[in-house]
Design a protein around this motif. Structure first.
Motif, PDB file in Angstrom:
ATOM      1  N   THR A   2       0.842  -1.189   0.000  1.00  0.00           N
ATOM      2  CA  THR A   2       0.000   0.000   0.000  1.00  0.00           C
ATOM      3  C   THR A   2       0.871   1.231   0.000  1.00  0.00           C
ATOM      4  OG1 THR A   2      -1.658  -1.177   1.272  1.00  0.00           O
ATOM      5  CG2 THR A   2      -1.814   1.215   1.225  1.00  0.00           C
ATOM      6  N   GLY A   3       0.585   2.124  -0.930  1.00  0.00           N
ATOM      7  CA  GLY A   3       1.374   3.349  -1.002  1.00  0.00           C
ATOM      8  C   GLY A   3       0.908   4.371   0.029  1.00  0.00           C
ATOM      9  N   ASN A   4       1.809   5.276   0.304  1.00  0.00           N
ATOM     10  CA  ASN A   4       1.455   6.364   1.217  1.00  0.00           C
ATOM     11  C   ASN A   4       0.464   7.317   0.543  1.00  0.00           C
ATOM     12  OD1 ASN A   4       3.178   5.436   3.200  1.00  0.00           O
ATOM     13  ND2 ASN A   4       4.941   6.550   2.349  1.00  0.00           N
ATOM     14  N   THR A   5      -0.486   7.754   1.288  1.00  0.00           N
ATOM     15  CA  THR A   5      -1.439   8.748   0.774  1.00  0.00           C
ATOM     16  C   THR A   5      -1.239  10.046   1.512  1.00  0.00           C
ATOM     17  OG1 THR A   5      -3.139   8.075   2.333  1.00  0.00           O
ATOM     18  CG2 THR A   5      -3.157   6.998   0.185  1.00  0.00           C
ATOM     19  N   HIS A   6      -1.469  11.090   0.812  1.00  0.00           N
ATOM     20  CA  HIS A   6      -1.293  12.419   1.409  1.00  0.00           C
ATOM     21  C   HIS A   6      -2.643  13.110   1.480  1.00  0.00           C
ATOM     22  CE1 HIS A   6       0.349  16.324   2.385  1.00  0.00           C
ATOM     23  NE2 HIS A   6      -0.286  16.851   1.329  1.00  0.00           N
ATOM     24  N   THR A   7      -3.014  13.474   2.686  1.00  0.00           N
ATOM     25  CA  THR A   7      -4.276  14.200   2.880  1.00  0.00           C
ATOM     26  C   THR A   7      -3.979  15.674   3.004  1.00  0.00           C
ATOM     27  OG1 THR A   7      -5.204  12.324   4.066  1.00  0.00           O
ATOM     28  CG2 THR A   7      -6.312  14.445   4.342  1.00  0.00           C
ATOM     29  N   PRO A   8      -4.481  16.466   2.080  1.00  0.00           N
ATOM     30  CA  PRO A   8      -4.202  17.899   2.156  1.00  0.00           C
ATOM     31  C   PRO A   8      -4.790  18.498   3.416  1.00  0.00           C
ATOM     32  CG  PRO A   8      -5.958  17.481   0.574  1.00  0.00           C
ATOM     33  CD  PRO A   8      -5.422  16.141   0.990  1.00  0.00           C
ATOM     34  N   PRO A   9      -4.137  19.494   3.929  1.00  0.00           N
ATOM     35  CA  PRO A   9      -4.669  20.136   5.142  1.00  0.00           C
ATOM     36  C   PRO A   9      -6.051  20.713   4.877  1.00  0.00           C
ATOM     37  CG  PRO A   9      -2.975  21.508   4.143  1.00  0.00           C
ATOM     38  CD  PRO A   9      -2.952  20.198   3.407  1.00  0.00           C
ATOM     39  N   THR A  10      -6.915  20.580   5.875  1.00  0.00           N
ATOM     40  CA  THR A  10      -8.272  21.121   5.717  1.00  0.00           C
ATOM     41  C   THR A  10      -8.271  22.613   5.992  1.00  0.00           C
ATOM     42  OG1 THR A  10      -8.773  20.628   8.015  1.00  0.00           O
ATOM     43  CG2 THR A  10      -9.360  18.956   6.386  1.00  0.00           C
ATOM     44  N   THR A  11      -9.048  23.298   5.218  1.00  0.00           N
ATOM     45  CA  THR A  11      -9.203  24.742   5.418  1.00  0.00           C
ATOM     46  C   THR A  11     -10.370  24.975   6.371  1.00  0.00           C
ATOM     47  OG1 THR A  11      -8.431  25.170   3.191  1.00  0.00           O
ATOM     48  CG2 THR A  11      -9.656  26.940   4.285  1.00  0.00           C
ATOM     49  N   PRO A  12     -10.128  25.670   7.451  1.00  0.00           N
ATOM     50  CA  PRO A  12     -11.238  25.903   8.401  1.00  0.00           C
ATOM     51  C   PRO A  12     -12.418  26.551   7.684  1.00  0.00           C
ATOM     52  CG  PRO A  12      -9.155  26.693   9.306  1.00  0.00           C
ATOM     53  CD  PRO A  12      -8.901  26.355   7.877  1.00  0.00           C
ATOM     54  N   THR A  13     -13.592  25.975   7.903  1.00  0.00           N
ATOM     55  CA  THR A  13     -14.791  26.565   7.300  1.00  0.00           C
ATOM     56  C   THR A  13     -15.283  27.708   8.169  1.00  0.00           C
ATOM     57  OG1 THR A  13     -16.184  24.994   8.473  1.00  0.00           O
ATOM     58  CG2 THR A  13     -15.503  24.391   6.249  1.00  0.00           C
ATOM     59  N   ARG A  14     -15.762  28.723   7.504  1.00  0.00           N
ATOM     60  CA  ARG A  14     -16.292  29.881   8.223  1.00  0.00           C
ATOM     61  C   ARG A  14     -17.805  29.800   8.276  1.00  0.00           C
ATOM     62  NH1 ARG A  14     -12.876  35.240   6.300  1.00  0.00           N
ATOM     63  NH2 ARG A  14     -10.815  34.492   6.948  1.00  0.00           N
ATOM     64  N   THR A  15     -18.322  29.869   9.463  1.00  0.00           N
ATOM     65  CA  THR A  15     -19.766  29.861   9.620  1.00  0.00           C
ATOM     66  C   THR A  15     -20.321  31.227   9.227  1.00  0.00           C
ATOM     67  OG1 THR A  15     -19.565  28.324  11.459  1.00  0.00           O
ATOM     68  CG2 THR A  15     -21.662  29.492  11.234  1.00  0.00           C
ATOM     69  N   ALA A  16     -21.314  31.180   8.354  1.00  0.00           N
ATOM     70  CA  ALA A  16     -21.907  32.446   7.922  1.00  0.00           C
ATOM     71  C   ALA A  16     -22.514  33.158   9.122  1.00  0.00           C
ATOM     72  CB  ALA A  16     -22.991  32.189   6.877  1.00  0.00           C
ATOM     73  N   PRO A  17     -22.304  34.441   9.227  1.00  0.00           N
ATOM     74  CA  PRO A  17     -22.865  35.164  10.374  1.00  0.00           C
ATOM     75  C   PRO A  17     -24.386  35.098  10.365  1.00  0.00           C
ATOM     76  CG  PRO A  17     -22.060  36.703   8.701  1.00  0.00           C
ATOM     77  CD  PRO A  17     -21.594  35.334   8.289  1.00  0.00           C
ATOM     78  N   THR A  18     -24.945  34.960  11.538  1.00  0.00           N
ATOM     79  CA  THR A  18     -26.397  34.932  11.651  1.00  0.00           C
ATOM     80  C   THR A  18     -26.958  36.292  11.257  1.00  0.00           C
ATOM     81  OG1 THR A  18     -26.255  33.363  13.475  1.00  0.00           O
ATOM     82  CG2 THR A  18     -28.329  34.552  13.224  1.00  0.00           C
ATOM     83  N   PRO A  19     -27.909  36.317  10.336  1.00  0.00           N
ATOM     84  CA  PRO A  19     -28.454  37.615   9.921  1.00  0.00           C
ATOM     85  C   PRO A  19     -29.182  38.290  11.066  1.00  0.00           C
ATOM     86  CG  PRO A  19     -29.770  35.804   9.023  1.00  0.00           C
ATOM     87  CD  PRO A  19     -28.546  35.190   9.627  1.00  0.00           C
ATOM     88  N   ARG A  20     -29.001  39.581  11.153  1.00  0.00           N
ATOM     89  CA  ARG A  20     -29.670  40.352  12.197  1.00  0.00           C
ATOM     90  C   ARG A  20     -31.090  40.675  11.747  1.00  0.00           C
ATOM     91  NH1 ARG A  20     -27.608  45.389  14.253  1.00  0.00           N
ATOM     92  NH2 ARG A  20     -28.684  44.710  16.140  1.00  0.00           N
ATOM     93  N   ARG A  21     -32.029  40.519  12.662  1.00  0.00           N
ATOM     94  CA  ARG A  21     -33.425  40.829  12.357  1.00  0.00           C
ATOM     95  C   ARG A  21     -34.251  40.799  13.627  1.00  0.00           C
ATOM     96  NH1 ARG A  21     -35.234  35.255   9.262  1.00  0.00           N
ATOM     97  NH2 ARG A  21     -34.329  33.815  10.760  1.00  0.00           N
ATOM     98  N   VAL A  22     -35.494  41.244  13.485  1.00  0.00           N
ATOM     99  CA  VAL A  22     -36.517  41.107  14.518  1.00  0.00           C
ATOM    100  C   VAL A  22     -37.598  40.195  13.958  1.00  0.00           C
ATOM    101  CG1 VAL A  22     -38.305  42.292  15.853  1.00  0.00           C
ATOM    102  CG2 VAL A  22     -36.053  43.352  15.568  1.00  0.00           C
ATOM    103  N   VAL A  23     -38.063  39.259  14.761  1.00  0.00           N
ATOM    104  CA  VAL A  23     -39.183  38.408  14.366  1.00  0.00           C
ATOM    105  C   VAL A  23     -40.410  38.822  15.158  1.00  0.00           C
ATOM    106  CG1 VAL A  23     -40.125  36.067  14.349  1.00  0.00           C
ATOM    107  CG2 VAL A  23     -37.748  36.445  13.684  1.00  0.00           C
ATOM    108  N   VAL A  24     -41.489  39.099  14.449  1.00  0.00           N
ATOM    109  CA  VAL A  24     -42.783  39.407  15.055  1.00  0.00           C
ATOM    110  C   VAL A  24     -43.684  38.203  14.806  1.00  0.00           C
ATOM    111  CG1 VAL A  24     -44.773  40.961  15.055  1.00  0.00           C
ATOM    112  CG2 VAL A  24     -42.479  41.882  14.674  1.00  0.00           C
ATOM    113  N   VAL A  25     -44.326  37.707  15.851  1.00  0.00           N
ATOM    114  CA  VAL A  25     -45.181  36.526  15.732  1.00  0.00           C
ATOM    115  C   VAL A  25     -46.635  36.955  15.874  1.00  0.00           C
ATOM    116  CG1 VAL A  25     -45.717  34.244  16.655  1.00  0.00           C
ATOM    117  CG2 VAL A  25     -43.359  35.091  16.724  1.00  0.00           C
ATOM    118  N   GLY A  26     -47.414  36.783  14.801  1.00  0.00           N
ATOM    119  CA  GLY A  26     -48.825  37.158  14.826  1.00  0.00           C
ATOM    120  C   GLY A  26     -49.108  38.322  13.900  1.00  0.00           C
TER     121      GLY A  26
END
Length: 506
Positions: A2-26
């Motif tokens: 079995t040959g050696n395999t190379h796993t490329p370094p993972t790039t940290p994923t960026r979590t999309a910022p939570t959109p700012r808003r107001v929720v009105v119910v009703g």
């Protein structure tokens, strides 16, 4: 091998910022006005509604009072509603007592008879135009919050679970508020009137008055027009304590009308009938963290005096500009505490007054009948008593608390003052503060906060049309924030900084 395999370094994923808003119910009148106010102030708003989109005939409200019409006038909506509805210049209470409204110190010296769905239609159009996002067929199933945001657990029309995050949530979702239950607030109170019948009918005989109401013995009835040939009839008989689930027959409605009104006006062709009970309840708090309550989610009471929809709309007018200012970074979050301080006492007063009207109207014992006779005489003969009663029912008589040593005008409702440029409630449009001065201000006299507020459209500087020497700062909801006689420039600037915040120096 079995040959050696190379796993490329993972790039940290960026979590999309939570959109700012107001929720009105009703999406009743309270929620629609609030959502429209927030969106007009640049706040992203999602309005969640359990029902599918459409006009409902379930509305029980038929009256807009003077203070609500003034608030709608400050949004450019009152004149349209005035054209759709019918004006009535007196309120009829118990014992044949009629309170005249034509002397009210308001442009709207009457009540406006108009079905709730007409009000909702105007408010919904405004909210849509302002950019409110509507989520119909969406039910709130839970809620959690921390110091920075609120997460609503919801279920869509297809039954799929989902979550909505927001900076703030406002529950305007009625007496059985899912938002109020989710934040664990009790709703103390009791049922006052049980087995009230509702019916939408045609009439062979047109009633003598635009609003017809009376109580005789154990029966009460109310009739109001929809404007499309149908009338809403509300009736109650003390001797009938029937569960809300029991069907209503037209004969029952007609019998109650005959007992209370002396005739049934030839009721026929009922398109809808139902039964409900009327409660008196109020939440102990209108705010828990980042969650607020308004309208029937915060307080419910008997329909006497037609104050329900009006009180909710005035809740929304009070909360909207404050929530927008805090959301947009223009005010400290402490401003939001004033919503509870100002509106909770009003809700408690409405619960008391509407309940008092019903109890006196249905008075049966000799001592309660004597009390009613005494109150009727006082309201009919004593000017201050009558003005106080009319002010409470119409909403124009309420004032908010003011700091010790403040000018007497602070906290009071500002009438539609005549300005050099027009009317105060026209100047309030756009959710602005209005500074009314006896003379023109020179450059620099209103300070950096005032100048920045003018540039941003948050402040209008106006002059009295008459000869008043008082300088007055009016809040976006039409109440006086500050006033002084002949103040110096430093005092004016301090008042504007307190109202508008400190402008960015960059």
């Amino acid at each position: 091998m079995t040959g050696n395999t190379h796993t490329p370094p993972t790039t940290p994923t960026r979590t999309a910022p939570t959109p700012r808003r107001v929720v009105v119910v009703g999406s009743g009148p309270t929620g629609l006005l609030l959502a429209g106010d927030l969106a007009a102030a640049g706040v992203p708003v999602t309005l969640v509604e359990k029902r599918p989109r459409g006009i409902s005939n379930l509305s029980r409200a038929f009256v807009l009072h003077a203070r609500t019409l003034e608030q709608l006038d400050a949004r450019g909506l009152a004149d349209d509603l005035e054209r759709k509805g019918q004006a009535l210049d007196r309120i009829r209470l118990f014992g044949g007592l009629a309170l005249a409204l034509d002397t009210l110190p308001s442009r709207f010296n009457h009540l406006l008879v108009i079905p709730q769905y007409e009000v909702e239609e105007v408010l919904r159009h405004r909210a849509e135009e302002a950019g409110v996002r509507f989520a119909y067929g969406t039910e709130v199933t839970g809620l959690r919050q921390d110091a920075g945001r609120v997460t609503l657990e919801v279920r869509g029309a297809g039954g799929e679970p989902d979550e909505l995050t927001a900076d703030y949530v406002v529950g305007t979702d009625g007496m059985r508020s899912a938002v109020r239950e989710a934040i664990g607030l009790p709703f103390p109170g009791r049922s006052v009137i049980r087995s009230v019948v509702l019916a939408d009918v045609r009439l062979d005989e047109e009633p003598e008055s635009l609003l017809t109401a009376n109580a005789v013995g154990d029966a009460f009835a109310f009739i109001a027009p929809f404007g499309d040939g149908f009338y809403r009839v509300i009736g109650w008989h003390r001797g009938r304590d029937i569960p809300d689930s029991e069907p209503v027959g037209l004969d029952e409605v007609k019998e109650i009308a005959r007992l209370a009104l002396g005739r049934d006006y030839g009721m026929r062709d009922a398109r809808w009938m139902s039964r409900f009970h009327s409660d008196e309840r109020q939440a102990p708090a209108y705010r828990v963290g980042r969650v607020f309550l308004a309208g029937d989610a915060a307080h419910v009471h008997t329909p006497a005096g037609g104050q329900g929809m009006n009180t909710g709309l005035q809740d929304a007018a009070n909360l909207g500009w404050k929530l927008a200012a805090v959301f947009n970074g223009q005010a400290d979050s402490a401003l939001l505490d004033t919503y509870q301080a100002e509106r909770h006492p009003v809700g408690a007063s409405v619960v008391r007054s509407s309940g008092g009207i019903v109890r006196l109207a249905m008075a049966k014992r000799p001592w309660t009948r004597a009390l009613r006779a005494g109150i009727t005489a006082a309201l009919g003969r004593v000017g201050p008593v009558r003005r106080r009663a009319v002010g409470r029912i119409t909403g124009i008589g309420y004032a908010y608390g003011a700091p010790r040593g403040a000018h007497p005008m602070v906290g009071t409702r500002a009438p539609d003052i005549a300005l050099r440029s027009g009317r105060l409630y026209e100047a309030l449009r756009g959710g602005r503060f209005v500074l009314i001065a006896p003379r023109p201000y020179e450059a620099g006299e209103i300070g950096r906060a005032g100048e920045a507020g003018e540039r941003a459209g948050r402040l209008a500087v106006e002059r009295w049309a008459g000869g008043s020497r008082t300088t007055v700062l009016v809040r976006p909801d039409g109440y006086v924030a500050w006033a002084a006689g002949s103040p110096d420039a430093a005092s004016v600037e301090a008042a504007l900084v307190a109202a508008l915040g400190v402008p960015d120096r960059s």
